[in-house]
Design a protein around this motif. Structure first.
Motif, mmCIF file in Angstrom:
data_model
loop_
_atom_site.group_PDB
_atom_site.id
_atom_site.type_symbol
_atom_site.label_atom_id
_atom_site.label_comp_id
_atom_site.label_asym_id
_atom_site.label_seq_id
_atom_site.Cartn_x
_atom_site.Cartn_y
_atom_site.Cartn_z
ATOM 1 N N SER A 49 0.850 -1.178 0.000
ATOM 2 C CA SER A 49 0.000 0.000 0.000
ATOM 3 C C SER A 49 0.894 1.239 0.000
ATOM 4 C CB SER A 49 -0.899 -0.009 1.234
ATOM 5 O OG SER A 49 -1.858 1.018 1.165
ATOM 6 N N SER A 51 0.965 5.558 0.648
ATOM 7 C CA SER A 51 0.273 6.722 1.205
ATOM 8 C C SER A 51 1.153 7.954 1.053
ATOM 9 C CB SER A 51 -0.066 6.476 2.680
ATOM 10 O OG SER A 51 1.082 6.047 3.379
ATOM 11 N N GLU A 102 0.442 -3.940 -5.157
ATOM 12 C CA GLU A 102 -0.760 -3.365 -4.548
ATOM 13 C C GLU A 102 -2.018 -4.094 -4.999
ATOM 14 O OE1 GLU A 102 -1.171 0.652 -3.699
ATOM 15 O OE2 GLU A 102 0.978 1.021 -3.593
ATOM 16 N N TRP A 112 -2.442 2.866 -11.666
ATOM 17 C CA TRP A 112 -2.097 3.108 -10.258
ATOM 18 C C TRP A 112 -1.899 4.601 -10.022
ATOM 19 C CZ3 TRP A 112 1.913 5.490 -7.818
ATOM 20 C CH2 TRP A 112 1.995 5.329 -6.440
ATOM 21 N N HIS A 116 -4.252 6.791 -7.548
ATOM 22 C CA HIS A 116 -3.646 7.393 -6.351
ATOM 23 C C HIS A 116 -3.647 8.921 -6.402
ATOM 24 C CE1 HIS A 116 -2.736 3.293 -5.357
ATOM 25 N NE2 HIS A 116 -2.362 3.707 -4.156
#
Length: 158
Positions: A49, A51, A102, A112, A116
């Motif tokens: 993951s 962030s 992921e 992706w 994101h």
């Protein structure tokens, strides 16, 4: 089962000192996304993951060995994970291999990035007052599932 009872059982099962912090969070920002991503973690498709780095300004950056309980958006436990690798990298420098781990969308770097960007932009605007750009640093966590909450095992089979 209440997530705090599950947390206590995880600490006992894995002999984790009571002083060691276990993070509790959901993946995604909607009920549907939290369940979808949680199921990908449980079935082994999602092993990583990412962030936004700046979103950790008020708390510690995750590290290798950290243990976390993944919950749904109703605060019910789904599973417990342990970080096996953590790195900080520019969003634009993420690789195909990293994003494939992921397990989301079509597994491509392009999808992706788009997913994101759409996910991180509102958080950067709301909490930091800035736009998210591809030059921003992100935290990429790779993990392994160390426990699946019993009820999640039954739910995930459907």
């Amino acid at each position: 089962m209440d997530v705090m009872i599950y947390k206590k059982k995880i600490k006992q099962k894995f002999s984790i000192p009571s002083s060691q912090k276990i993070s509790i969070y959901s993946l995604g920002d909607t009920d549907e996304l939290a369940m979808s991503l949680g199921k990908l973690v449980i079935d082994g498709t999602k092993k990583a993951s990412t962030s936004g780095y700046r979103l950790y300004e008020s708390g510690p950056i995750p590290k290798k060995g950290d243990i976390s309980i993944i919950i749904d958006n109703h605060h019910h436990p789904l599973c417990t994970i342990r970080n096996t690798a953590v790195k900080t990298v520019k969003f634009n420098d993420m690789t195909e291999d990293e994003v494939r781990k992921e397990g989301e969308s079509d597994l491509s770097l392009a999808s992706w990035k788009e997913d994101h960007r759409q996910f991180l932009t509102p958080y950067y605007q709301k909490y930091l007052g800035i736009d998210f750009t591809e030059d921003e640093m992100v935290v990429h966590e790779e993990f392994e599932v160390i426990d699946v909450y019993e009820k999640s095992k039954k739910t995930n089979k459907s």
